[in-house]
Each structure stands twice: as structure tokens, then as C-alpha cells.
Design a protein around this motif. Sequence first.
Motif, PDB file in Angstrom:
ATOM      1  N   ALA A  55      -7.896  13.534  -3.376  1.00  0.00           N
ATOM      2  CA  ALA A  55      -7.016  13.359  -2.224  1.00  0.00           C
ATOM      3  C   ALA A  55      -6.718  14.694  -1.556  1.00  0.00           C
TER       4      ALA A  55
ATOM      5  N   MET B 164       0.832  -1.211   0.000  1.00  0.00           N
ATOM      6  CA  MET B 164       0.000   0.000   0.000  1.00  0.00           C
ATOM      7  C   MET B 164       0.863   1.257   0.000  1.00  0.00           C
TER       8      MET B 164
ATOM      9  N   VAL C 141      -4.425  10.810   0.444  1.00  0.00           N
ATOM     10  CA  VAL C 141      -3.911   9.785  -0.476  1.00  0.00           C
ATOM     11  C   VAL C 141      -3.937   8.412   0.178  1.00  0.00           C
ATOM     12  N   LEU C 142      -3.453   8.344   1.407  1.00  0.00           N
ATOM     13  CA  LEU C 142      -3.423   7.061   2.113  1.00  0.00           C
ATOM     14  C   LEU C 142      -4.829   6.529   2.369  1.00  0.00           C
TER      15      LEU C 142
ATOM     16  N   SER D 114       0.956   3.995  -3.052  1.00  0.00           N
ATOM     17  CA  SER D 114       0.498   5.365  -2.793  1.00  0.00           C
ATOM     18  C   SER D 114       1.476   6.423  -3.268  1.00  0.00           C
ATOM     19  N   THR D 115       2.730   6.022  -3.516  1.00  0.00           N
ATOM     20  CA  THR D 115       3.773   7.017  -3.761  1.00  0.00           C
ATOM     21  C   THR D 115       3.507   7.863  -5.003  1.00  0.00           C
TER      22      THR D 115
ATOM     23  N   ALA E 278       0.663  10.227  -4.544  1.00  0.00           N
ATOM     24  CA  ALA E 278       1.041  11.191  -3.507  1.00  0.00           C
ATOM     25  C   ALA E 278       1.903  12.313  -4.090  1.00  0.00           C
TER      26      ALA E 278
ATOM     27  N   LYS F 226      -9.243   1.364  -1.267  1.00  0.00           N
ATOM     28  CA  LYS F 226      -9.001   0.446  -2.395  1.00  0.00           C
ATOM     29  C   LYS F 226      -8.578  -0.929  -1.899  1.00  0.00           C
TER      30      LYS F 226
ATOM     31  N   ASP G 123      -8.292  11.748  -9.117  1.00  0.00           N
ATOM     32  CA  ASP G 123      -7.864  11.131  -7.856  1.00  0.00           C
ATOM     33  C   ASP G 123      -6.999  12.095  -7.049  1.00  0.00           C
TER      34      ASP G 123
ATOM     35  N   GLN H  51      -6.050   4.923  -0.718  1.00  0.00           N
ATOM     36  CA  GLN H  51      -5.358   3.657  -0.928  1.00  0.00           C
ATOM     37  C   GLN H  51      -5.897   2.577   0.011  1.00  0.00           C
TER      38      GLN H  51
END
Length: 340
Positions: free
Chosen positions: A272, A64, A294-295, A68-69, A72, A301, A268, A298
Motif C-alpha cells: 500500500a 470497505m 490502502v483504499l 480499510s482502517t 491503513a 478485493k 500488504d 480494498q
Amino acid sequence: MSTQMKSPVLDASLPEEEPLGARRGERLTALAQQHGALVALLLTVLIASVSFEAFPTSDNLGNMAVGSTFLAIVALGMTFVIVTGGIDLSVGSTFALGGVLAAWGSQYGTLVALLLPLAVCGLIGLVNGLLIAKSRLAPFIVTLAAMLLARGILLAVTDEGSTTYLVEERSFLATLGEESLLGVSLLVWITAVLFVLGALALRRSRFGQYVYAVGGNEDAASLMGAPVARTKIAVYTLSGLCAGLAGALNAAYLMSGVTILGVGMELDAIAAVVIGGTLLTGGFGFISGTLAGVLLLQVIKNIINQIGSLDSSYQQVVSGAFLAVVVVAQTWLGRKRRML
């Protein structure tokens, strides 16, 4: 028998103190706007950890974090744009273009693989900023045109998407996508460093003050001497650079420049940023909130994947519903702050 009278002049000169309850309510409202996404993230993680055995495992959390990077980094640049009251719809296409250019450039060395996507995507962001700041065109229209332009360049470079460039296996770019430090992927470390620098720039630098001032009231910022046009150009250039870098790192992770990526990524990223507490009207926002947003997306998801019986379309449903709730909550909190 004399009666002591209060001087009306003295009374008029003394400002009325703000009620303690009003100050406390304003602070609580500000904290809710700033840290609401973090609280929601922690609660969601707690519920998921209790509900699914595979969720809190190190492998799942690591996947995860790496997944996410890329969003992000794109959302990091988008935060600066939205705080100024703007929008950037081109980041999805520039993200994909950056990945293709990085993969293509890896055959000519690491320097080309990293600098080429940054130069091209940064140039797209610079043109966006110039048109918006100097020509006073609407950010929505300008960045929509840039989105189509970047996607067109992508198709031209890849022969209408029929050619997929591979990253050279022994290149430094491939190392970035494969290696770890202290058990954590280098991609996560790079993202963490970028967010620390972004937070310092937004909250502790003169440039960050200009960003907030432009988003809060552009006319007032101009009267105070803030370089409004230069600030807008800078934030759109930064957004392009972030999207290009994210694309290059994604190519390093996948070992190829995938042409179909980035579709809808701009939405997205905006989601975020807004979920993280940044106001779409500008003037208010936090880098830490964007990371939490963002996290959170994720984690949602991943939870849907853990359930198994739901397809990926439910992620969009949940994310959209959550975004709607956040926007309504932000509007209500903003009105409450103005009333206090």
C-alpha cells in the motif's frame, strides 16, 4: 564603427535559466508519482460503480471503509519507516499481538485494554529502532526477528493459540468498534484523524524534515546536524505503536483477540505504501498516497468479491501485478526526473 561586445566575465556570472519545458516536465513527473494512486483509485471506483450495482451502495462503501482502517493505520506507521529508507516486517505480528493484549486487558478496564497493547508493541518498535540505529544492524534482519518474537509472545499468552480472549461487552473498547458518528463508524473517524496528524507531522514539522533528510542521504543529514539515530528510533517506535493500536481497534471491532490475524499483513502494508508513491529507497513519500494505496487494495478485493466466480487468491495476483507495475513506473519516473 564600434561593435558592442559582451563581457565574458558577466556572461559567466549569470546562471543559465532552466528551460520552461524541463521545469514543466519535472512538475508533471512529480505529480504523477504523488497522485498516481489516487487517479488509479478514482478510475477503479468509477469502473466498479458502473459494472456492479451493489458496489456504490452506502452499505458496501461503509464496509470497505471500516475494513480499510486497520491496514491503513499499520501502513501509516510503515510510511515513516520506508521514507527513512528502512523496512518493518514485524507489524503483522505486532498487530495480532496488540489485538490479543487489548482483548485480555479489557477485563481489567479500558485503560489497560488500550495502554497495554500500545506499551508492548511500542516497546518492540523501540527495540527495533535501537538495534537498527545504534548497532547499525540491517532493518530486514532486526524486524524479521521481532516478527518471530511478537508471534511467540502471542502464542505464549494464548496457550499456543487455543485460548481466545473476548472483549467485555460494556467496555469502552467495545463502544469504539460498534458506535458511529454522523453515520460513519468511529473506527473510520479515528483513522482519518490519525492520517491528518501523520500528514502534518511528515510535511509540516521538523521531525518530518529529519525523516526525509535521513531517507534522502543519511550521511548528508548527519553533516547538517540532523539527529539520524533518534529519527530512526522514533519512526520504528511509531510503527510499533500504530500496529498495536490497529490491533486493539480490530479487537474492538471483532469483540475478540483473534490469534490467526496479521499473517502477511506487513506485505500488504508495504504494498500500500509503495503503490501510494513512496520510494522503497527512501527520501520521497506522502501520507495521502498511502491512504490511496490502502483504499485501492480494498477496492480490488471488493471487486473480486463482487465478481463471485473468483476466489480470494486472485486478490493477491492482482495486487502483486499492480505493485510490479507501480514499481516499474516509479523507477521510470525517477530516472526521468533526474534527466530533466
